[in-house]
Each structure stands twice: as C-alpha cells, then as structure tokens.
Design a protein around this motif. Structure first.
Motif, PDB file in Angstrom:
ATOM      1  N   THR A   2      37.269  13.472   2.058  1.00  0.00           N
ATOM      2  CA  THR A   2      36.104  12.788   1.487  1.00  0.00           C
ATOM      3  C   THR A   2      35.548  11.822   2.515  1.00  0.00           C
ATOM      4  O   THR A   2      36.294  11.006   3.073  1.00  0.00           O
ATOM      5  CB  THR A   2      36.516  12.013   0.218  1.00  0.00           C
ATOM      6  OG1 THR A   2      36.987  12.951  -0.750  1.00  0.00           O
ATOM      7  CG2 THR A   2      35.318  11.255  -0.353  1.00  0.00           C
ATOM      8  N   TYR A   3      34.262  11.949   2.757  1.00  0.00           N
ATOM      9  CA  TYR A   3      33.597  11.107   3.747  1.00  0.00           C
ATOM     10  C   TYR A   3      32.595  10.234   2.999  1.00  0.00           C
ATOM     11  O   TYR A   3      31.584  10.727   2.494  1.00  0.00           O
ATOM     12  CB  TYR A   3      32.875  12.014   4.744  1.00  0.00           C
ATOM     13  CG  TYR A   3      32.513  11.390   6.064  1.00  0.00           C
ATOM     14  CD1 TYR A   3      33.225  10.326   6.605  1.00  0.00           C
ATOM     15  CD2 TYR A   3      31.454  11.896   6.816  1.00  0.00           C
ATOM     16  CE1 TYR A   3      32.899   9.791   7.824  1.00  0.00           C
ATOM     17  CE2 TYR A   3      31.114  11.365   8.048  1.00  0.00           C
ATOM     18  CZ  TYR A   3      31.845  10.311   8.547  1.00  0.00           C
ATOM     19  OH  TYR A   3      31.514   9.769   9.773  1.00  0.00           O
ATOM     20  N   LEU A   4      32.892   8.949   2.875  1.00  0.00           N
ATOM     21  CA  LEU A   4      32.015   8.056   2.114  1.00  0.00           C
ATOM     22  C   LEU A   4      30.695   7.832   2.854  1.00  0.00           C
ATOM     23  O   LEU A   4      30.562   8.177   4.022  1.00  0.00           O
ATOM     24  CB  LEU A   4      32.728   6.723   1.869  1.00  0.00           C
ATOM     25  CG  LEU A   4      34.037   6.795   1.079  1.00  0.00           C
ATOM     26  CD1 LEU A   4      34.521   5.383   0.749  1.00  0.00           C
ATOM     27  CD2 LEU A   4      33.880   7.601  -0.202  1.00  0.00           C
ATOM     28  N   LYS A   5      29.750   7.238   2.139  1.00  0.00           N
ATOM     29  CA  LYS A   5      28.417   7.037   2.721  1.00  0.00           C
ATOM     30  C   LYS A   5      28.497   6.090   3.929  1.00  0.00           C
ATOM     31  O   LYS A   5      29.250   5.118   3.908  1.00  0.00           O
ATOM     32  CB  LYS A   5      27.478   6.467   1.664  1.00  0.00           C
ATOM     33  CG  LYS A   5      27.184   7.453   0.545  1.00  0.00           C
ATOM     34  CD  LYS A   5      26.292   6.826  -0.495  1.00  0.00           C
ATOM     35  CE  LYS A   5      26.038   7.815  -1.637  1.00  0.00           C
ATOM     36  NZ  LYS A   5      25.236   7.216  -2.720  1.00  0.00           N
ATOM     37  N   PRO A   6      27.699   6.354   4.960  1.00  0.00           N
ATOM     38  CA  PRO A   6      27.800   5.550   6.194  1.00  0.00           C
ATOM     39  C   PRO A   6      27.083   4.211   6.096  1.00  0.00           C
ATOM     40  O   PRO A   6      26.251   3.987   5.212  1.00  0.00           O
ATOM     41  CB  PRO A   6      27.133   6.441   7.234  1.00  0.00           C
ATOM     42  CG  PRO A   6      26.128   7.217   6.465  1.00  0.00           C
ATOM     43  CD  PRO A   6      26.721   7.442   5.098  1.00  0.00           C
ATOM     44  N   MET A   7      27.409   3.360   7.031  1.00  0.00           N
ATOM     45  CA  MET A   7      26.686   2.099   7.181  1.00  0.00           C
ATOM     46  C   MET A   7      25.368   2.364   7.908  1.00  0.00           C
ATOM     47  O   MET A   7      25.127   3.463   8.410  1.00  0.00           O
ATOM     48  CB  MET A   7      27.549   1.111   7.980  1.00  0.00           C
ATOM     49  CG  MET A   7      28.739   0.603   7.186  1.00  0.00           C
ATOM     50  SD  MET A   7      29.933  -0.287   8.182  1.00  0.00           S
ATOM     51  CE  MET A   7      30.775   1.060   8.951  1.00  0.00           C
ATOM     52  N   GLN A   8      24.535   1.337   7.974  1.00  0.00           N
ATOM     53  CA  GLN A   8      23.210   1.546   8.559  1.00  0.00           C
ATOM     54  C   GLN A   8      23.249   1.712  10.077  1.00  0.00           C
ATOM     55  O   GLN A   8      22.527   2.520  10.636  1.00  0.00           O
ATOM     56  CB  GLN A   8      22.319   0.329   8.214  1.00  0.00           C
ATOM     57  CG  GLN A   8      20.900   0.460   8.731  1.00  0.00           C
ATOM     58  CD  GLN A   8      20.084  -0.797   8.506  1.00  0.00           C
ATOM     59  OE1 GLN A   8      19.361  -1.263   9.377  1.00  0.00           O
ATOM     60  NE2 GLN A   8      20.202  -1.385   7.322  1.00  0.00           N
ATOM     61  N   TYR A   9      24.114   0.965  10.752  1.00  0.00           N
ATOM     62  CA  TYR A   9      24.046   0.934  12.217  1.00  0.00           C
ATOM     63  C   TYR A   9      24.477   2.267  12.831  1.00  0.00           C
ATOM     64  O   TYR A   9      25.216   3.036  12.234  1.00  0.00           O
ATOM     65  CB  TYR A   9      24.914  -0.207  12.754  1.00  0.00           C
ATOM     66  CG  TYR A   9      26.378   0.097  12.907  1.00  0.00           C
ATOM     67  CD1 TYR A   9      27.261  -0.096  11.862  1.00  0.00           C
ATOM     68  CD2 TYR A   9      26.880   0.567  14.116  1.00  0.00           C
ATOM     69  CE1 TYR A   9      28.596   0.167  12.010  1.00  0.00           C
ATOM     70  CE2 TYR A   9      28.218   0.833  14.275  1.00  0.00           C
ATOM     71  CZ  TYR A   9      29.077   0.634  13.216  1.00  0.00           C
ATOM     72  OH  TYR A   9      30.412   0.900  13.362  1.00  0.00           O
ATOM     73  N   GLN A  10      23.968   2.495  14.025  1.00  0.00           N
ATOM     74  CA  GLN A  10      24.337   3.694  14.767  1.00  0.00           C
ATOM     75  C   GLN A  10      24.997   3.275  16.077  1.00  0.00           C
ATOM     76  O   GLN A  10      24.478   2.410  16.778  1.00  0.00           O
ATOM     77  CB  GLN A  10      23.114   4.550  15.055  1.00  0.00           C
ATOM     78  CG  GLN A  10      22.508   5.156  13.797  1.00  0.00           C
ATOM     79  CD  GLN A  10      21.489   6.219  14.128  1.00  0.00           C
ATOM     80  OE1 GLN A  10      21.593   6.915  15.134  1.00  0.00           O
ATOM     81  NE2 GLN A  10      20.497   6.363  13.271  1.00  0.00           N
ATOM     82  N   ASN A  11      26.112   3.910  16.366  1.00  0.00           N
ATOM     83  CA  ASN A  11      26.810   3.638  17.617  1.00  0.00           C
ATOM     84  C   ASN A  11      26.708   4.860  18.513  1.00  0.00           C
ATOM     85  O   ASN A  11      27.697   5.419  18.951  1.00  0.00           O
ATOM     86  CB  ASN A  11      28.277   3.279  17.352  1.00  0.00           C
ATOM     87  CG  ASN A  11      28.941   2.715  18.589  1.00  0.00           C
ATOM     88  OD1 ASN A  11      28.282   2.374  19.558  1.00  0.00           O
ATOM     89  ND2 ASN A  11      30.248   2.627  18.556  1.00  0.00           N
ATOM     90  N   GLY A  12      25.466   5.267  18.752  1.00  0.00           N
ATOM     91  CA  GLY A  12      25.242   6.466  19.550  1.00  0.00           C
ATOM     92  C   GLY A  12      25.209   6.150  21.039  1.00  0.00           C
ATOM     93  O   GLY A  12      25.324   5.001  21.465  1.00  0.00           O
ATOM     94  N   TYR A  13      25.049   7.194  21.817  1.00  0.00           N
ATOM     95  CA  TYR A  13      24.955   7.021  23.265  1.00  0.00           C
ATOM     96  C   TYR A  13      23.675   6.278  23.631  1.00  0.00           C
ATOM     97  O   TYR A  13      22.659   6.361  22.930  1.00  0.00           O
ATOM     98  CB  TYR A  13      24.948   8.379  23.963  1.00  0.00           C
ATOM     99  CG  TYR A  13      26.326   8.988  24.113  1.00  0.00           C
ATOM    100  CD1 TYR A  13      27.336   8.314  24.774  1.00  0.00           C
ATOM    101  CD2 TYR A  13      26.597  10.253  23.607  1.00  0.00           C
ATOM    102  CE1 TYR A  13      28.592   8.871  24.925  1.00  0.00           C
ATOM    103  CE2 TYR A  13      27.851  10.826  23.750  1.00  0.00           C
ATOM    104  CZ  TYR A  13      28.853  10.135  24.411  1.00  0.00           C
ATOM    105  OH  TYR A  13      30.088  10.687  24.564  1.00  0.00           O
TER     106      TYR A  13
END
Length: 508
Positions: free
Chosen positions: A330-341
């Motif tokens: 189960t993968y809960l809903k994500p937070m707003q921020y993105q830790n992308g490249y």
C-alpha cells in the motif's frame, strides 16, 4: 572542533546509545565466533586434512564483501541485529580458528611426550598442557577477530542495527567531518580498549577467565532480556534511507502516529541504507513503513512499467497500482514537495552566459565542466536521457560521490552539478538551479510505503500518516534539510517544530 563539541553536547545520549549497541554487537559476535572456532580447532587438531578444508572454507567466507553478505542475509533473516551478528561471526571465525589450530599443532613434541609419560589422560593433557601453551596464539587470534569485528560492525548501521557506523555513514552522506571523526575515533578507541582487555584476560587462569566471561554473558543477556520485556506490545518500526531528509520524514511519521495513538510505540531506524535494503526489509516484515519516492518506485522497484509520467498524479497512481499488483503493498498519498533531479550551475557561470533554463546549455555545452553522481551519469533518467532530450554534449564530465560534487563546485573545480531539488547545498553554495523547460526529469514525490497486510491491520496508522498528504512544499523541505544537514540541528526537533507550526502537532 566547535562542531564536534556541539554534536557531543546535543547528541550525547544518542552517541552513548550507539557505543552500547556497537559494544553489544561486537561482544556477542566475538563470543559466538570463539565458541565455534576454538572447539572446532580442538576437534580437528589431529585431523590435518579436515582442518585444511575447514580453513579453506572460512577463508572463502571471509572474502565475501560485507555489503554483499548483508544483502544475501536480509531476505533470509531480516534486518537489524541478527544478520549483523551472523555476518560478523562469519568474518571472525577464520582468525580464531587459524590461530587456535596453529597454537595446538606447533607445541614442542618433547612436552607432549612428557605429558603422556606422566600418565595424563587426553582431556587432562589438553586442559593442563596444550591449551595453556597455545594460549598466546589463541589470544592473538581473538584480538585480531575483535579488531576486525569492531571495524566491520560500522556497516551494521546500513541495516538498522545501529552502532557507531551510523555517525560514519551519516558523515559521508552529509559531508560532515565532525560526525565522521566522532564515529571513527570512538571505533578506534573501542578497538584499543578491547584489545587491552583481551590481553588482560589472557593473563588470567582458566577459572578466572571463565568467571569473567560468564559475568559478561549474563550482563549482556540481562540487558537484552530487559529490553524485550519492557518493550510495549504494539511497536511499529519506521526506517529511512541515508541522509537528513529521510530522518526528518520518519520523525514526522513517528510524531503523528504517537500523538493520535499513545498506546502505539514507534521505533525509528534512520540512515538505514539504500533503496534495495529498505525494500527487502519491508518485504520480509523487518520494518513496517518507510518513505519512498514515486519516481524511484517506477524507475527501480516495479517491473514492466513504462517510465514515470511528467504529471505527478499520473506517476503516483501508476506507482501505487504496480506496487499493489506486484508486491501487495500500500502506497499512501504523497506529500506536495518533489525531490527530483536538478541541474545547477555556479552564479558566475549563469551570469556570464545568461543561463536560466537547461536548454540554454546548448549554447555553451563545450564550456561545461560537470560533476555527476555515478547513478545520474549512468541511468537513463539521468545524463544519457538528458543529453538526448536536449541534444547537447558537455565538455568534460567527472563522476564523484554526491557530497563531494558540491565541494568541487564550491571550490570552482567544476561549473555544473546534478542534484536534488531539496538539497540544502543548493542554498548553502548559492547555486543557480536551471529550469527543466522540456520537462525531462520525472516527478519524485515522497509517500509512506507499507505492506497491505500492515495497512489492513492498522487503519489508524494510515489515517495519521494521510495528514501529510499534499503538505510540505519543496521550499519547506529544502529549509528543513538545511537546518539538519548544514546547521546540524536534530532531525527529530526540526520535524516536531515544523509539524507544530503547521498545526499538525499539538505543542506540549
């Protein structure tokens, strides 16, 4: 030195706890290795061929890289103390066995004959003559094994067993020399201390040495038993990858769960290691929850999926569906921020060539001297894909560890680096992040990951963690990372204060 003093003052309790974990792991491993190796050498001392086979086997086991050995053990025995002790015992058996066997088989034959002439039985000859004469060699083997164990035990931090390795790994990850020095110096001090203790033990009679060892075993067993007895019935284990950001997240999870459900005790295991270790630990049930990123799920964990979509919602839905169907998670809903490249350059380089977007690099590609993380340099979601999407080829590229590449650009050895959008070093070194105007990089949003079995059994935990869904902006997380990684504030304190400011946690 100021940093070291600050860490010692603010994290003294945690450091003492880590020393205790390190000593416990080392002593238990050494004791088990000695109980295996010494009797084995005694049994095989008159069987040279079998002894050689045993020595070859222990030698081969010792050549297995420690990280590979831990990776093999996790699916079998899980994470934490047990696989760490097994790995340490495997490494320690060889020097103890080799020295004990050599000590017992190189005794002067005249002394052996004299013992037999006095009518000593086989057992009495072993106890009264052979073992005392071989004792210097046995002690030497134990001392070598002890030093090896204390050094290798630092890797136990990678799988949640704690110890001084936590500070060494965190120091490397965050480029914090103070943490590195604390971890390394204390490990070296332990090696010296236990080396001296083993020498002292070797000078005692068998009876006194046995009493000392017995007391040590009772004390260690008592502490372990007490901890197990006082442990609350409902304990949830939340682990995080290496670095300040995962530690902030798991402390947020802990605070929210414990506030809503005081009967639940949350145990955090920060700096647990890389994605593979954590995912295997979750599959085996050794941990209950860890924060994972949507892009990482699609790029590294699930199979047969197309790459991440540029729409964060689509990427999350795709990752959650694949995790559910392939791994029953189960993968809960994500937070707003993105830790992308992110691609970042020095302010001087950006100003000189008017760089604002990644596509602007096409004009100056030959003047770019880049420093990339090895993964970014090789993965299709990194430089190979970026190069194709923007149709450029940089002048020179060097691969280096993540923290070192920031040092390199700070000292103007390079003028461009890859990074993550929430890296505190972007702020610390005033780097200019270029806009990904062709939307090449996939979204990486963090969200709690758990097994379906755990999620079904603990709906209250899901409810608590879902309070973070859509919360925490990228600038918020970059600031929190800055406080932990650059200002060296405690992740637990930073997480708690942030939740309180956002009204998610009640002030006590």
């Amino acid at each position: 030195m100021q940093q070291i003093n600050h860490i010692l003052q603010t994290q003294g309790g945690e450091i003492v706890q880590s020393i205790g974990q390190h000593i416990g792991l080392s002593l238990i491993s050494l004791l088990i290795a000695a109980l295996i190796a010494i009797p084995l050498a005694i049994v095989l001392m008159t069987h040279q061929r079998a002894a050689n086979v045993a020595l070859q086997i222990t030698s081969v086991l010792q050549t297995i890289p420690s990280l590979a050995l831990l990776g093999i053990l996790i699916p079998i025995v899980g994470i934490g103390t047990v696989p760490s002790i097994i790995a340490l015992v495997i490494y320690a058996v060889m020097p103890i066995f080799q020295n004990t066997y050599s000590g017992l088989t190189t005794i002067d034959p005249d002394l052996e004959e004299a013992a037999e002439a006095f009518g000593l039985s086989r057992r009495k000859k072993l106890v009264r003559v052979e073992l005392p004469l071989a004792m210097p060699m046995i002690i030497s083997g134990i001392r070598i094994a002890m030093v090896m164990i204390i050094g290798t035990a630092t890797l136990a931090a990678l799988i949640g067993a704690g110890g001084l390795g936590t500070y060494i790994l965190l120091g490397i990850e965050t480029n914090n020399n103070a943490l590195l020095i604390i971890g390394a110096v204390l490990s070296a001090a332990l090696a010296l201390l236990f080396g001296a203790a083993i020498d002292w033990l070797g000078k005692l009679s068998f009876k006194r040495a046995g009493i000392v060892l017995g007391v040590a075993v009772v004390l260690i067993s008592g502490v372990a038993g007490y901890r197990r007895i006082v442990q609350p019935q409902t304990t949830i284990t939340i682990a995080g990858k290496l670095g300040g950001e995962p530690e902030i997240l798991i402390n947020m999870y802990k605070d929210l769960i414990e506030q809503d459900h005081p009967n639940i005790k949350v145990q955090t295991k920060p700096n647990f290691g890389a994605t593979t270790f954590l995912f295997k630990a979750l599959q085996s049930g050794s941990i209950d929850i860890y924060p994972e990123f949507t892009g990482t799920v699609l790029e590294s964990l699930v199979k047969g999926q197309s790459s991440a979509d540029h729409d964060p919602q689509v990427t999350y839905q795709r990752a959650a569906k694949a995790l559910k169907s392939q791994y029953q998670m189960t993968y809960l809903k994500p937070m707003q921020y993105q830790n992308g490249y992110a691609i970042a350059v020095t302010p001087q380089f950006a100003k000189q060539y008017h760089l604002k977007k990644v596509s602007d690099l096409q004009r100056v590609a030959t003047k770019v001297h880049a420093g990339f993380d090895p993964d970014f340099y090789q993965q299709s979601a990194g430089y190979p894909g970026l190069r194709k999407a923007y149709n450029f080829k940089f002048g020179t590229i060097k691969t280096m560890e993540p923290s070192i590449r920031y040092q390199a650009i700070a000292h103007k050895r390079i003028n461009l680096v890859d990074g993550y959008t929430t890296d505190p070093e972007l702020r610390e070194y005033h780097l200019v992040v270029l806009k990904d105007d062709r939307h090449f990089f996939p979204p990486y949003q963090g969200a709690p990951l758990m097994t379906e079995q755990f999620a079904t059994a603990h709906p209250e935990v899901r409810e608590s963690l879902n309070k973070l869904a859509g919360k925490v902006t990228t600038s918020d997380m970059r600031q929190l990372n800055y406080l932990v990684t650059v200002k060296h504030e405690k992740a637990a304190t930073v997480a708690r204060e942030y939740l309180q400011r956002q009204g998610l946690l009640t002030k006590k």
